[in-house]
Design an enzyme around this catalytic site. Sequence first.
Site, mmCIF file in Angstrom:
data_model
loop_
_atom_site.group_PDB
_atom_site.id
_atom_site.type_symbol
_atom_site.label_atom_id
_atom_site.label_comp_id
_atom_site.label_asym_id
_atom_site.label_seq_id
_atom_site.Cartn_x
_atom_site.Cartn_y
_atom_site.Cartn_z
ATOM 1 N N GLU A 87 19.632 39.133 16.229
ATOM 2 C CA GLU A 87 18.821 40.389 15.263
ATOM 3 C C GLU A 87 17.396 39.517 15.175
ATOM 4 O O GLU A 87 17.168 38.025 15.528
ATOM 5 C CB GLU A 87 19.052 40.089 14.195
ATOM 6 C CG GLU A 87 20.686 41.131 13.337
ATOM 7 C CD GLU A 87 21.477 41.117 11.866
ATOM 8 O OE1 GLU A 87 20.448 40.604 11.583
ATOM 9 O OE2 GLU A 87 21.890 41.759 12.336
ATOM 10 N N HIS A 101 20.118 46.142 9.238
ATOM 11 C CA HIS A 101 20.451 44.973 8.086
ATOM 12 C C HIS A 101 19.838 45.805 6.872
ATOM 13 O O HIS A 101 19.120 45.015 6.477
ATOM 14 C CB HIS A 101 19.610 43.773 8.982
ATOM 15 C CG HIS A 101 21.138 42.933 7.784
ATOM 16 N ND1 HIS A 101 20.977 41.496 8.835
ATOM 17 C CD2 HIS A 101 21.610 42.120 6.940
ATOM 18 C CE1 HIS A 101 21.901 40.797 8.228
ATOM 19 N NE2 HIS A 101 22.395 41.527 6.616
ATOM 20 N N ALA A 132 28.468 44.004 6.835
ATOM 21 C CA ALA A 132 28.878 42.780 7.072
ATOM 22 C C ALA A 132 27.837 41.453 7.721
ATOM 23 O O ALA A 132 27.095 40.871 7.480
ATOM 24 C CB ALA A 132 30.454 41.844 6.756
ATOM 25 N N ALA A 184 21.547 45.190 2.214
ATOM 26 C CA ALA A 184 20.954 44.769 0.790
ATOM 27 C C ALA A 184 19.542 45.425 0.704
ATOM 28 O O ALA A 184 18.734 44.864 -1.110
ATOM 29 C CB ALA A 184 20.789 43.292 0.837
#
Length: 530
Positions: free
Chosen positions: A262, A280, A232, A283
């Site tokens: 990040e 990450h 998330a 997506a």
Amino acid sequence: MARVLVSDKLSPTAVQIFKDRGVEVDYLPDLGKDKDKLLEVIDQYDGLAIRSATKVTEKLIAAATKLKVIGRAGIGVDNVDIPAASRRGIIVMNTPFGNSITTAEHAIALIFAVARELPEANASTHAGKWEKNRFMGVEITGKTLGVIGCGNIGSIVATRGVGLRMHVVAFDPFLSEERARELGVEKVELEELFTRSDFITLHTPLTDKTRGIINADAIAKMKDGVRIINCARGGLIVEKDLIEGLKSGKVAGAGIDVFEVEPATDNELFQFPNVVCTPHLGASTSEAQENVALQIAEQMADYLVRGAVSNAINMPSITAEEAPRLKPFVKLAEVLGAFVGQVTDEPIKEVEILFDGATATMNTRALMSATLAGLIRPQVSDVNMVSAPIMVKERGIIVSEVKRDKSGVFDGYIKLTVKTPSMTRTIAGTCFSDGKPRFIQIKGINLDAEVGHHMLYTTNPDAPGIIGLLGTICGANDVNIANFQLGRDRPGGDAIALLYLDAPFPEKALNDLRTNPKIASAKRLQFDVN
């Protein structure tokens, strides 16, 4: 023609969508990395389409004098200064559903990877070892999966967990019992989720309430050997507390796709063989990247061309289907607010907006925003539907909404009540079949008045000679009256007059009216009726 800048890499199909919808588009996918150059050109554009490379700062927003909408192809808007955009009246959109399946699948993949130690087993086998006895995983069938945040992505993970024959418990303050039953999950409080779960997966936004939701205290309540997954947001887990849990063995493993800082190129979590880390990637599938690009192009084009608002962070959504029906009432709401804003000189303490009949079934959030924009525009000229609710809140004004079934002769109307330290003002209006706003009640006095660009509003005791007085003064000042409406609460009581004029009422004539003993008050009004 509206003009959009695409400053990050977006699908060529998305660029074509803008063109097909009649929007001029400049595709400059590397411009987002050049802050100075972007700052130079941003004032040329009505829309800005971005991914994560472009940083939309307060400085950039201040330079974006024409900008109406920012579209983020993806769910995260951490790279956009939303308060600054809202204050400038710029809509910020994202695509919260375009990568939902992809992110949910990544969480499920990490559950499997952590349960069976797949990355370490893969590295060992690639190194020519055959350490079959070293990698002793656990089954997920029959285990309890705790889902924190059961919104769009979390609900997909939950149903996948049910399909894998896991027992799924979910914590989400907005999850209803009915929705929980529909998903096949058990709704529980957060502490119970901690104590019962074998696997815990996070699917909640990062807010002040959720920051550090997994910390030392939470980990202490969990089962020994718990496995934690986060696809998330970095910051939901206090990483130093997770590290201590891994060192002690309390936490048997973790799957981490997002980090407190990040890009995460040097993180102590990398030292643990039982922690699966990915950069990450939630997506990162070709389908998701294409989907979010197409969706943001469609959303931005719909807004710029048709006025439809969808998936906006700082503005009520208005669908393309409801926009034509809603548009006249948005104008009506603005006019009602503008009337009260122009006749009120004292600070406003409370605002009540009543939606009666058909208006109560409309998008009342949008209508409320429009009303507030009209109300404070006389004091803040550059306010709009996006910035108005923020400005009203900053001024400490209490706003309430009332909906009720049809109660009068009109199919639907809007009534605005505003309280100041010394008085209460009310005005009501509706739209007829021609779509034009009409005033139907002022100060509790019924009338039927067309709204014009230039108007004059007077209050007076109900007595002979008022029509003649107003007509004479307008004639003497060469002001033509397009429409003249009168109303009174009772014979000899309080009365009002509302004149629709072809030109502004002159200042000298206004002063003459205010000093006339027959006139209690006189206000010159102006409305944007286009």
